[in-house]
Motif scaffolding. Structure first.
Motif, PDB file in Angstrom:
ATOM      1  N   ASP A 151       0.849  -1.185   0.000  1.00 26.99           N
ATOM      2  CA  ASP A 151       0.000   0.000   0.000  1.00 26.99           C
ATOM      3  C   ASP A 151       0.882   1.231   0.000  1.00 26.99           C
ATOM      4  OD1 ASP A 151      -2.946  -0.924   0.590  1.00 26.99           O
ATOM      5  OD2 ASP A 151      -1.638  -2.139   1.893  1.00 26.99           O
ATOM      6  N   GLY A 152       0.501   2.222  -0.802  1.00 28.33           N
ATOM      7  CA  GLY A 152       1.283   3.463  -0.796  1.00 28.33           C
ATOM      8  C   GLY A 152       1.085   4.256  -2.064  1.00 28.33           C
ATOM      9  N   ARG A 153       1.856   5.342  -2.113  1.00 28.07           N
ATOM     10  CA  ARG A 153       1.733   6.268  -3.230  1.00 28.07           C
ATOM     11  C   ARG A 153       3.144   6.632  -3.708  1.00 28.07           C
ATOM     12  NH1 ARG A 153      -1.037  10.279  -5.588  1.00 28.07           N
ATOM     13  NH2 ARG A 153       0.190  12.160  -5.375  1.00 28.07           N
ATOM     14  N   LYS A 154       3.322   6.669  -5.029  1.00 20.78           N
ATOM     15  CA  LYS A 154       4.637   7.010  -5.587  1.00 20.78           C
ATOM     16  C   LYS A 154       4.445   8.108  -6.628  1.00 20.78           C
ATOM     17  CE  LYS A 154       6.828   3.845  -3.312  1.00 20.78           C
ATOM     18  NZ  LYS A 154       7.917   4.172  -2.363  1.00 20.78           N
ATOM     19  N   VAL A 155       5.330   9.076  -6.627  1.00 21.40           N
ATOM     20  CA  VAL A 155       5.159  10.192  -7.556  1.00 21.40           C
ATOM     21  C   VAL A 155       6.342  10.316  -8.510  1.00 21.40           C
ATOM     22  CG1 VAL A 155       3.812  11.479  -5.865  1.00 21.40           C
ATOM     23  CG2 VAL A 155       6.249  11.977  -6.126  1.00 21.40           C
ATOM     24  N   PHE A 156       6.057  10.894  -9.664  1.00 21.39           N
ATOM     25  CA  PHE A 156       7.065  11.201 -10.683  1.00 21.39           C
ATOM     26  C   PHE A 156       7.949   9.987 -10.967  1.00 21.39           C
ATOM     27  CE2 PHE A 156      10.020  13.695 -13.175  1.00 21.39           C
ATOM     28  CZ  PHE A 156       9.219  14.718 -13.668  1.00 21.39           C
ATOM     29  N   VAL A 157       7.245   8.855 -11.273  1.00 20.62           N
ATOM     30  CA  VAL A 157       7.979   7.633 -11.595  1.00 20.62           C
ATOM     31  C   VAL A 157       8.477   7.771 -13.036  1.00 20.62           C
ATOM     32  CG1 VAL A 157       7.833   5.148 -11.886  1.00 20.62           C
ATOM     33  CG2 VAL A 157       6.599   6.275 -10.003  1.00 20.62           C
ATOM     34  N   LEU A 158       9.797   7.960 -13.162  1.00 22.21           N
ATOM     35  CA  LEU A 158      10.385   8.202 -14.480  1.00 22.21           C
ATOM     36  C   LEU A 158      10.211   6.956 -15.349  1.00 22.21           C
ATOM     37  CD1 LEU A 158      12.031  10.631 -15.625  1.00 22.21           C
ATOM     38  CD2 LEU A 158      14.083   9.282 -15.144  1.00 22.21           C
ATOM     39  N   GLY A 159       9.758   7.146 -16.581  1.00 22.07           N
ATOM     40  CA  GLY A 159       9.533   6.012 -17.480  1.00 22.07           C
ATOM     41  C   GLY A 159       8.340   5.171 -17.080  1.00 22.07           C
ATOM     42  N   GLY A 160       7.473   5.716 -16.249  1.00 22.30           N
ATOM     43  CA  GLY A 160       6.363   4.926 -15.702  1.00 22.30           C
ATOM     44  C   GLY A 160       5.366   4.457 -16.745  1.00 22.30           C
ATOM     45  N   GLN A 161       5.118   5.290 -17.754  1.00 17.61           N
ATOM     46  CA  GLN A 161       4.070   4.932 -18.706  1.00 17.61           C
ATOM     47  C   GLN A 161       4.430   3.683 -19.506  1.00 17.61           C
ATOM     48  OE1 GLN A 161       2.506   8.181 -21.004  1.00 17.61           O
ATOM     49  NE2 GLN A 161       1.759   6.842 -22.624  1.00 17.61           N
ATOM     50  N   ALA A 162       5.702   3.556 -19.882  1.00 15.34           N
ATOM     51  CA  ALA A 162       6.116   2.413 -20.704  1.00 15.34           C
ATOM     52  C   ALA A 162       6.406   1.172 -19.868  1.00 15.34           C
ATOM     53  CB  ALA A 162       7.344   2.782 -21.517  1.00 15.34           C
ATOM     54  N   ALA A 163       6.426   1.319 -18.546  1.00 17.38           N
ATOM     55  CA  ALA A 163       6.935   0.235 -17.706  1.00 17.38           C
ATOM     56  C   ALA A 163       6.000  -0.972 -17.691  1.00 17.38           C
ATOM     57  CB  ALA A 163       7.155   0.747 -16.284  1.00 17.38           C
ATOM     58  N   ASP A 164       6.608  -2.146 -17.813  1.00 23.55           N
ATOM     59  CA  ASP A 164       5.874  -3.399 -17.642  1.00 23.55           C
ATOM     60  C   ASP A 164       5.954  -3.867 -16.200  1.00 23.55           C
ATOM     61  OD1 ASP A 164       5.410  -3.768 -20.545  1.00 23.55           O
ATOM     62  OD2 ASP A 164       7.606  -3.949 -20.576  1.00 23.55           O
ATOM     63  N   VAL A 165       6.982  -3.409 -15.533  1.00 20.94           N
ATOM     64  CA  VAL A 165       7.153  -3.821 -14.137  1.00 20.94           C
ATOM     65  C   VAL A 165       7.694  -2.622 -13.341  1.00 20.94           C
ATOM     66  CG1 VAL A 165       9.444  -4.789 -14.654  1.00 20.94           C
ATOM     67  CG2 VAL A 165       8.245  -5.512 -12.605  1.00 20.94           C
ATOM     68  N   PHE A 166       7.116  -2.437 -12.168  1.00 21.15           N
ATOM     69  CA  PHE A 166       7.608  -1.383 -11.273  1.00 21.15           C
ATOM     70  C   PHE A 166       8.458  -2.007 -10.178  1.00 21.15           C
ATOM     71  CE2 PHE A 166       3.643   0.575 -12.899  1.00 21.15           C
ATOM     72  CZ  PHE A 166       4.211   1.705 -13.471  1.00 21.15           C
ATOM     73  N   LEU A 167       9.544  -1.342  -9.863  1.00 21.98           N
ATOM     74  CA  LEU A 167      10.319  -1.733  -8.687  1.00 21.98           C
ATOM     75  C   LEU A 167       9.863  -0.791  -7.574  1.00 21.98           C
ATOM     76  CD1 LEU A 167      13.900  -2.092 -10.251  1.00 21.98           C
ATOM     77  CD2 LEU A 167      12.000  -3.733 -10.251  1.00 21.98           C
ATOM     78  N   VAL A 168       8.998  -1.318  -6.696  1.00 21.75           N
ATOM     79  CA  VAL A 168       8.341  -0.478  -5.696  1.00 21.75           C
ATOM     80  C   VAL A 168       9.074  -0.595  -4.366  1.00 21.75           C
ATOM     81  CG1 VAL A 168       6.194  -0.076  -4.434  1.00 21.75           C
ATOM     82  CG2 VAL A 168       6.114  -0.780  -6.843  1.00 21.75           C
ATOM     83  N   SER A 169       9.472   0.536  -3.821  1.00 28.83           N
ATOM     84  CA  SER A 169      10.103   0.505  -2.497  1.00 28.83           C
ATOM     85  C   SER A 169       9.023   0.649  -1.433  1.00 28.83           C
ATOM     86  CB  SER A 169      11.120   1.640  -2.368  1.00 28.83           C
ATOM     87  OG  SER A 169      10.473   2.896  -2.518  1.00 28.83           O
ATOM     88  N   ALA A 170       9.180  -0.083  -0.346  1.00 28.83           N
ATOM     89  CA  ALA A 170       8.187  -0.016   0.732  1.00 28.83           C
ATOM     90  C   ALA A 170       8.843  -0.369   2.051  1.00 28.83           C
ATOM     91  CB  ALA A 170       7.037  -0.983   0.444  1.00 28.83           C
ATOM     92  N   ARG A 171       8.308   0.207   3.114  1.00 28.92           N
ATOM     93  CA  ARG A 171       8.789  -0.116   4.454  1.00 28.92           C
ATOM     94  C   ARG A 171       8.338  -1.525   4.803  1.00 28.92           C
ATOM     95  NH1 ARG A 171      11.525   2.234   7.480  1.00 28.92           N
ATOM     96  NH2 ARG A 171      11.424   4.187   6.311  1.00 28.92           N
TER      97      ARG A 171
END
Lengths: 399, 393
Positions: A151-171
């Motif tokens: 759960d969370g929110r991420k902003v200004f993910v560079l290259g986000g639109q083309a991404a097939d996979v996100f590397l999401v950081s979380a606590r």
């Protein structure tokens, strides 16, 4: 010390140049940017074929034996042609984060699809518009029976639109973890928008996103250093883009001054304009020198020394780049601020470089923090362009 | 590409640092670290110690008493010398006239002058600028007329650094007044003790004396003191000025200044606004150091583009580091603080103020260094060069 390209590096540069000349003339680029994706996936397949996607990755982790120099060579040329493709976000930042953090048994599965171009990744780390370094993460990972819930929110993910996979950081308990989250996982909401230079970025909202245990990269709780490292790579990549954009804007402006006539003479005859151009060249040459120093810093094992060198490069090149871009526009006069003419687009690229991944002031502050407590006597002169004895190159991640 | 030093270069640096520490006399090092002008005797002692090792003029070809060091090793040696507070050697001799003599001079001139330069027996000064020939050097008017086996030289040179201690001057003189400005100039070696040579000090805004006017009245200079061919002096001067520009980034000096600033201003650096200015300077210096390394590592593409860049930015950084030091010192930075050796003092010396020893010399340096963006081709001239030679404007 050797500042000349090797044959392999020279042919890499030639190959990127040829691609840009063939596939990325300015008009074609402008048309591409008006499409929804703003980017051509066929280009990405070409990048993979030509070996660029693994060019900056050590052989030990499945790359082609290059490093930040190879990444810089590619990014400088791409920036000259104002290429908008998620190279920095996927082939540099995401790739380096995985290479640094993944356990040996995870690595191949994560990296192969990135290197062969079948998948594009984006690091989703920052959570506010103001964050620069090591944000206090609010995104959290909760252990479930099958794996994790994010759960969370991420902003200004560079290259986000083309991404097939996100590397999401979380606590994750006490530490920070990084998760590979397929972009279409239920609960991932993506809002795409355009950055100043046309690059596609995204804000992400993750609500009860369920991922398998295998989505965790690394051992868990240990991602902060790898993210920091990957972002340092990203900063130096941005610096390489800046140097390409500065150099291109400089020479385009030079050519313009030699052809544009006012008061019956070409503009290059005015000394005020000649001196402005000379200042632009000074900044460009010093930015290139600083890029090399920044690349050298990436190899330092001592984290403080690495950050210090990277931040020095960002603070210097960010400002120098904006200066050159803004003066290129100024010397062009009215045509410089139009969308149809190329020079303003270099300024936009340089504006992104200056502001992204920490402002010049934030990097200046980080530089000073990292310098605190240094042994200046020992460092005087030499450690400023080379690791002191005892600081060896870090070629592979120790585990 | 490889942006790190090799183990061999690191070992070279360690060896040279150790040797300098073991051999540089403590009192000379102390004067150097405090920023005193080096006295002739300090320069003699130190140059002779270096010469005994064969290191007095590392850049010279080995056959003339230089070393086989790489340009990078020479730069590392410079860093170590400046960090240790070693006195600056006779640059006019080592870096300017020496290379002209071994490149264009006669065998007799090489034999007569080069060994004495290496052993600091003959000190030199440069007679180029004139009252009406500064940035526009080719308009110089000092005349040399052939009379038997001598040239008779008449004219005035100015901004002549270290003329007060020099034994010899290398000068540009007009030997063909009819030719176009650059074509009628010759390169002469003039004995400063010769009748008709008169040196008058120019006191500068640092309240010191390092530059002079030199008056030449019917000075008889033997023809054997002509370097190369008559009327070809301009090309030798251009050769020399290119050397001057490449070394003029002076990053080793600025690095040493920055280190001492950080040592004495530790308290002041707690002020984040001041600390930011120091960081900004250090970052600019790091960029310049790498630009120097690109030039000395002979990256082909860097040579032309960067030589003027080095001079221009290098001069600015020398000013900025001194200004920050003065700022860090507060009121102590505004106190006139004459050189206690009395060396190079003006004719109206000020009393010594009760300020800490580390304050010595910074105000004088900050003032004198307004000249760094003027001498050796002003920053405006460097911009002209960049615009014409590099950008083709």
């Amino acid at each position: 010390m050797d500042f000349d390209f090797s044959d392999v590096q020279q042919s890499l540069q030639d190959s990127v140049k040829r691609f840009c000349e063939r596939e990325y003339p300015f008009e074609k680029r402008q048309a591409l940017l008006r499409t929804e994706a703003g980017f051509d996936r066929a280009h990405w397949a070409t990048f993979a074929e030509l070996g660029w996607l693994g060019a900056g990755l050590a052989e030990e982790v499945g790359g082609f034996g290059g490093g930040p120099i190879e990444n810089a060579i590619i990014l400088e040329q791409l920036a000259r042609a104002l290429v908008v493709a998620p190279f920095l976000s996927s082939a540099v930042i995401a790739t380096q984060a995985i290479a640094r953090l993944a356990l040996p048994e995870q690595r191949d599965k994560l990296l192969s699809p990135l290197l062969d171009g079948t998948s594009i990744a984006a690091l989703a780390h920052g959570e506010t518009a103001q964050h620069a370094f090591a944000p206090d993460l609010a995104a959290k990972a909760t252990k479930t029976k099958a794996g994790y819930r994010l759960d969370g929110r991420k902003v200004f993910v560079l290259g986000g639109q083309a991404a097939d996979v996100f590397l999401v950081s979380a606590r994750d308990g006490a530490g920070e973890s990084l998760f590979a989250v397929p972009a279409h996982t239920p609960g991932v909401e993506r809002v795409n928008y355009h950055a100043v230079d046309g690059r596609r970025v995204s804000d992400l909202t993750l609500r009860g996103v369920e991922v398998e245990a295998s989505a965790l990269i690394g051992a868990g709780g240990d991602a902060a250093d790898a993210i920091d490292y990957a972002l340092d790579y990203g900063v130096i990549g941005l610096c390489a883009e800046a140097v390409g954009a500065m150099d291109a804007a400089l020479w385009i402006t030079r050519d313009y001054l030699k052809t544009r006539k006012q008061f019956g003479v070409t503009l290059n005859t005015f000394q005020a304009l000649q001196h402005r151009m000379a200042d632009m060249l000074v900044e460009t040459e010093l930015a290139r020198s600083m890029l090399y120093r920044g690349i050298a810093a990436l190899a330092l094992e001592n984290v403080l020394e690495r950050r210090r060198g990277v931040s020095a490069a960002k603070a210097q090149i960010g400002e120098a780049g904006f200066f050159v871009g803004a003066q290129a526009v100024q010397l062009h006069g009215g045509i410089g601020v139009t969308e149809e003419y190329i020079v303003g687009h270099y300024l936009k690229r340089l504006a992104l470089v200056r502001g992204l991944f920490g402002s010049s002031d934030q990097h200046l502050a980080r530089f000073a923090e990292c310098a605190a407590g240094r042994n200046e006597e020992e460092a005087a002169g030499l450690r400023d362009f080379r690791p002191a004895p005892g600081l060896r190159r870090r070629r592979t991640r120790r585990r | 590409m490889e942006f790190d030093l090799s183990e061999a270069d690191l070992a070279f640096r360690r060896d040279k640092r150790a040797w300098i520490r073991a051999n540089l006399p403590a009192d000379i090092a102390e004067r150097g670290r405090r920023g005193f002008h080096a006295t002739r005797s300090d320069v003699e002692i130190w140059t002779r110690l270096l010469n005994a090792q064969g290191w007095a003029a590392p850049a010279w070809p080995a056959e003339y008493g230089g070393t086989a060091w790489t340009p990078l090793q020479r730069y590392l040696f410079q860093l170590e010398l400046r960090a240790a507070g070693a006195p600056v050697q006779d640059q006019s001799a080592m870096e300017l006239v020496g290379p002209v003599l071994y490149t264009f001079g006669s065998d007799a001139q090489k034999r007569a002058y080069l060994p004495k330069i290496l052993n600091a027996e003959t000190f030199w000064c440069q007679g180029f600028s004139e009252p009406n020939a500064g940035s526009d050097l080719a308009s110089l008017r000092t005349r040399a007329v052939l009379d038997g086996d001598c040239y008779v030289v008449t004219g005035q040179k100015t901004w002549t650094s270290d003329a007060q201690r020099a034994d010899m001057m290398f000068a540009l003189v007009r030997t063909d007044p009819e030719a176009r400005p650059q074509a009628g100039i010759s390169f002469l070696l003039i004995d400063m003790q010769a009748p008709g040579v008169r040196v008058r000090p120019i006191y500068t805004i640092d309240e010191g004396r390092s530059v002079n006017e030199v008056f030449l009245d019917d000075v008889r200079v033997p023809c054997k003191n002509l370097v190369g061919e008559a009327n070809k002096g301009w090309s030798y001067a251009k050769f020399l000025l290119t050397n001057e520009r490449a070394m003029s980034a002076e990053t080793a000096h600025t690095r040493a200044d920055l280190s001492s600033l950080k040592r004495f201003a530790a308290e002041k650096l707690a002020d984040p606004l001041f600390a930011a200015k120091v960081s900004r300077l250090e970052i600019d210096l790091m960029a310049l150091e790498y630009a120097v390394l690109r030039v000395i590592s002979a990256e082909a593409a860097a040579q032309d583009a960067v030589a003027s860049v080095l001079k221009l930015r290098g001069a600015e950084l020398r000013q900025r580091v001194a200004e920050l030091a003065v700022e860090a010192l507060g009121a102590a930075g505004l106190a006139v603080n004459p050189d206690p050796t009395g060396h190079d003092a003006t004719d109206h010396p000020a009393p010594r103020p009760p300020v800490p020893a580390y304050a010595h010399g910074w105000l004088a340096r900050a003032m004198f260094r307004r000249a760094t963006t003027i001498y050796g081709g002003s920053n405006e001239i460097q911009r002209n060069i960049i615009a014409k030679a590099v950008l083709g404007l």
